[in-house]
Design an enzyme around this catalytic site. Structure first.
Site, mmCIF file in Angstrom:
data_model
loop_
_atom_site.group_PDB
_atom_site.id
_atom_site.type_symbol
_atom_site.label_atom_id
_atom_site.label_comp_id
_atom_site.label_asym_id
_atom_site.label_seq_id
_atom_site.Cartn_x
_atom_site.Cartn_y
_atom_site.Cartn_z
ATOM 1 N N ASP A 378 0.740 -1.079 0.053
ATOM 2 C CA ASP A 378 0.016 0.039 0.220
ATOM 3 C C ASP A 378 0.830 1.387 0.010
ATOM 4 O O ASP A 378 2.063 1.187 0.417
ATOM 5 C CB ASP A 378 -1.008 -0.092 1.149
ATOM 6 C CG ASP A 378 -0.408 0.091 2.723
ATOM 7 O OD1 ASP A 378 0.088 1.341 2.800
ATOM 8 O OD2 ASP A 378 0.008 -0.832 3.127
ATOM 9 N N VAL A 379 0.424 2.350 -0.566
ATOM 10 C CA VAL A 379 1.062 3.598 -0.526
ATOM 11 C C VAL A 379 1.528 4.019 0.653
ATOM 12 O O VAL A 379 2.682 4.604 0.849
ATOM 13 C CB VAL A 379 0.023 4.665 -1.268
ATOM 14 C CG1 VAL A 379 0.640 5.991 -1.185
ATOM 15 C CG2 VAL A 379 -0.362 4.043 -2.631
ATOM 16 N N ASP A 380 0.925 4.099 1.750
ATOM 17 C CA ASP A 380 1.349 4.714 3.007
ATOM 18 C C ASP A 380 2.369 3.793 3.500
ATOM 19 O O ASP A 380 3.446 4.387 3.868
ATOM 20 C CB ASP A 380 0.133 4.772 4.081
ATOM 21 C CG ASP A 380 -0.212 6.079 4.622
ATOM 22 O OD1 ASP A 380 0.617 7.080 4.444
ATOM 23 O OD2 ASP A 380 -0.960 6.125 5.490
ATOM 24 N N ASP A 381 2.105 2.662 3.569
ATOM 25 C CA ASP A 381 3.583 1.822 3.908
ATOM 26 C C ASP A 381 4.706 2.123 3.290
ATOM 27 O O ASP A 381 5.938 2.187 3.696
ATOM 28 C CB ASP A 381 3.201 0.480 4.175
ATOM 29 C CG ASP A 381 2.363 0.006 5.461
ATOM 30 O OD1 ASP A 381 3.023 0.034 6.683
ATOM 31 O OD2 ASP A 381 1.123 -0.044 5.467
ATOM 32 N N ALA A 384 6.328 5.298 3.802
ATOM 33 C CA ALA A 384 6.995 5.101 5.473
ATOM 34 C C ALA A 384 8.215 4.607 5.348
ATOM 35 O O ALA A 384 9.250 5.038 5.815
ATOM 36 C CB ALA A 384 6.092 4.470 6.308
#
Length: 637
Positions: A378-381, A384
């Site tokens: 996923d984009v957020d992970d 990060a």
């Protein structure tokens, strides 16, 4: 050095030392991803359905559920969740009865009184609650079932195609389609009768009139549209059903993670096991036993109690904490950072997943949320992890450069056509699916561009990848984000609570992309944040904002939300303001007080508005450390 700067130094050093002692030998930080009692309750129901006699496990799960009961007999998702949450209370009641508590038990009596005061079983709102109750034979399946397995056979190009749904919706719909069309229920010799949760008059009339309590007539239009689409497929109905069931079965089996869970999520794994039983699998089939062991492996122990996480947050927490420690001054050559690096590099995805179907040139390279996640980046992970693995003195380029390049390519390939970023897959934003007459459809069925995801991506791209508005795709994202600002100056955040979260991510993202601090939109956001600061200097927002889609103050300050607001203000102010300094003092006071108070335990992570919230046990450490480090780095001593 001023007294406030000494306070910041002391709090930052204390957080860093504590985190260094909490790191595991494998380089991870493992904090609990606490999601109410839902998964604990569902595991009890599943173990009972499979005749698994693990009394110690069931007792520990039941004890945690009992410990969360309110004085009025209800269970809540969060502190200010009214007088109780009906669906959560029904789930808790069912699980405890299946765990062996008699209906005459005092806790059960209080819970039953609350449930009946809210209209009983027929008034539960959560779709997942209704499905689980239907599977265990305590709630009728709707007829006809509105999500037939044939939905999986519709071409991707059709507006009602199964593949227009978000990935997390598909993971639940595939098993649900099997269960619903089979009208599957499972009961054992020890199955309790929960008809006690229906008012007496209703119990009689439902059976006497043959009325289906599970029927939702709002879905009739959707059902008719599906039937019209299915009639265009060149198969006889019986053959179509057989092909559809086989396709749904294969769809699940091909997406089982190494630990046996479906897509690494507990919620859809429960449904998968029941769906396999509906297809005739023996309850001791290896796929089912591996799934059960996988579910048990998701356990953590918050405050000494056993809890089943929906999906452990190991990659997320490790990446964020490594980044925060580096921002606080820990060099990339430090052994703790090197261990975290090795772990994160080992978790970069190397296989194509469902996301690749909508990407022109799919190249794996993202990261997922949990330790066992290998196919659901996923984009957020991913952003990060890329922050944590950034180019730094003392960090060799060998291996890192290629990983960053693949990760960056993956993130850019996920940008939606509208300019924003989703979580998992591109362009899952059908307005037709958003309008489905199912509770929470917009949040569950879609994976549309989100302000928090777009802002966080812009922050990475601007701060750490050196990309700004000279790039057309950055300009599109900035324009999308500016166009989504609320009238009051805030932004809505999809995966955190909620307007504070969204405003923080938007402001820091826009600032990193080169939007000047004096631009009207950023100043409007600053005025909004300043206006909602609590008297104690902190910030706090209710989970109720998530469902109401308006900012609702919590009436207390939480560490994570205070850190988010503080970090947003730091991003746009060249010198500390009174609002910033008051927030710093409030945050350091909260850190000193620890996690004993209810605001410190308040869930600030979001998943499904109204029905699923998350208390990240890491959040009271990650975000305060990051905000205090940014304060110190920008304003010095």
């Amino acid at each position: 050095m001023s007294s406030l700067h000494r306070i910041v130094e002391t709090a930052t050093d204390r957080l860093m030392q504590m985190l260094l002692t909490r790191q595991s030998q494998d380089g991870t930080w493992r904090f609990c991803f606490e999601n109410g009692i839902l998964t604990d309750a569902y595991l009890i129901l599943l173990l009972s359905s499979l005749n698994v006699k693990d009394e110690h496990l069931i007792r520990r799960l039941a004890n945690r559920i009992l410990s969360k009961q309110e004085a009025n007999g209800a269970w809540k998702w969060f502190y200010d969740d009214g007088d109780g949450h009906l669906s959560a209370t029904v789930e808790a009641y069912a699980a405890l009865r299946y765990a062996g508590l008699p209906a005459s038990d005092e806790a059960m009596t209080r819970a039953r009184r609350f449930i009946l005061s809210k209209g009983g079983l027929r008034n539960v709102s959560g779709l997942l609650t209704k499905l689980m109750l239907a599977v265990i034979g305590q709630y009728p399946w709707p007829r006809p079932f509105p999500f037939p397995p044939e939905l999986l056979l519709l071409p991707r190009s059709l507006p009602l195609s199964f593949y227009r749904f978000s990935s997390y919706a598909r993971m639940h719909l595939a098993p649900v389609a099997i269960l619903g069309v089979r009208q599957f229920t499972v009961k054992t010799a020890g199955t309790p009768d929960l008809s006690e949760l229906l008012p007496a008059r209703e119990r009689w009339s439902a059976h006497a009139e043959g009325r289906d309590l599970g029927e939702d007539r709002r879905l009739s239009g959707w059902w008719n549209d599906i039937q019209r689409a299915l009639h265009k497929l060149p198969y006889l109905p019986q053959e179509l059903r057989r092909l559809a069931l086989r396709h749904a079965e294969r769809y699940m089996l091909e997406r089982i993670e190494p630990n046996g869970t479906l897509y690494s999520y507990a919620s859809c794994t429960f449904l998968m096991v029941y769906a396999l039983l509906a297809l005739g699998y023996d309850e001791r089939h290896p796929v089912i036993t591996r799934a059960v062991q996988g579910l048990i492996s998701l356990a953590c122990e918050p405050e000494g109690q056993l809890h089943i996480q929906n999906s452990p947050s190991t990659v997320w927490d490790t990446a964020l904490l490594s980044h925060a420690l580096q921002e606080a001054g820990l060099p990339a050559s430090h052994p703790a950072i090197r261990r975290a690096d090795a772990y994160l590099l080992s978790r970069q995805h190397t296989k194509l997943g469902d996301w690749s179907a909508d990407v022109a040139t799919p190249i794996p390279g993202g990261w997922g949320f949990s330790d066992v996640n290998t196919i659901v980046p996923d984009v957020d992970d991913t952003t990060a992890v890329l922050r944590a693995l950034r180019r730094s003195p003392g960090r060799p380029e060998a291996g890192y450069g290629e990983a960053r390049s693949r990760g960056l390519h993956w993130v850019l390939s996920l940008q939606n056509d509208d300019g924003g970023w989703p979580a998992f897959e591109r362009n899952k934003n059908s307005p037709l699916l958003a309008a489905l007459p199912v509770d929470g459809a917009e949040a569950a069925a879609l994976d549309a561009s989100a302000a928090d995801l777009t802002g966080r991506t812009l922050e990475y791209l601007g701060t750490w990848a050196g990309l700004c508005q000279e790039q057309p795709f950055i300009r599109r994202a900035v324009r999308w984000l500016l166009d989504r600002q609320e009238r009051n100056g805030s932004w809505y955040g999809r995966w955190g609570i909620c307007y504070i979260y969204g405003t923080w991510t938007a402001v820091t993202g826009l600032a990193a992309a080169g939007v000047p601090p004096d631009q009207p939109e950023l100043q409007h956001a600053v005025r909004w944040l300043t206006g909602i600061q609590n008297p104690d200097g902190g910030f706090g927002e209710s989970c109720r904002s998530d469902r109401a889609k308006i900012y609702i103050p919590l009436g207390a300050s939480t560490p994570s939300q205070t850190a988010w607001a503080l970090d947003a203000l730091i991003a746009v102010h060249p010198a500390p303001t009174d609002t910033i300094n008051r927030a710093v003092r409030a945050l350091t006071d909260m850190l000193e007080a620890g996690d004993a108070s209810w605001p410190a335990k308040y869930p600030t992570g979001a998943a499904l508005p109204g029905d699923f919230y998350v208390r990240y046990h890491s959040y009271n450490l990650i975000w305060p450390l990051l905000a205090l480090a940014h304060y110190r780095n920008k304003y010095g001593s």
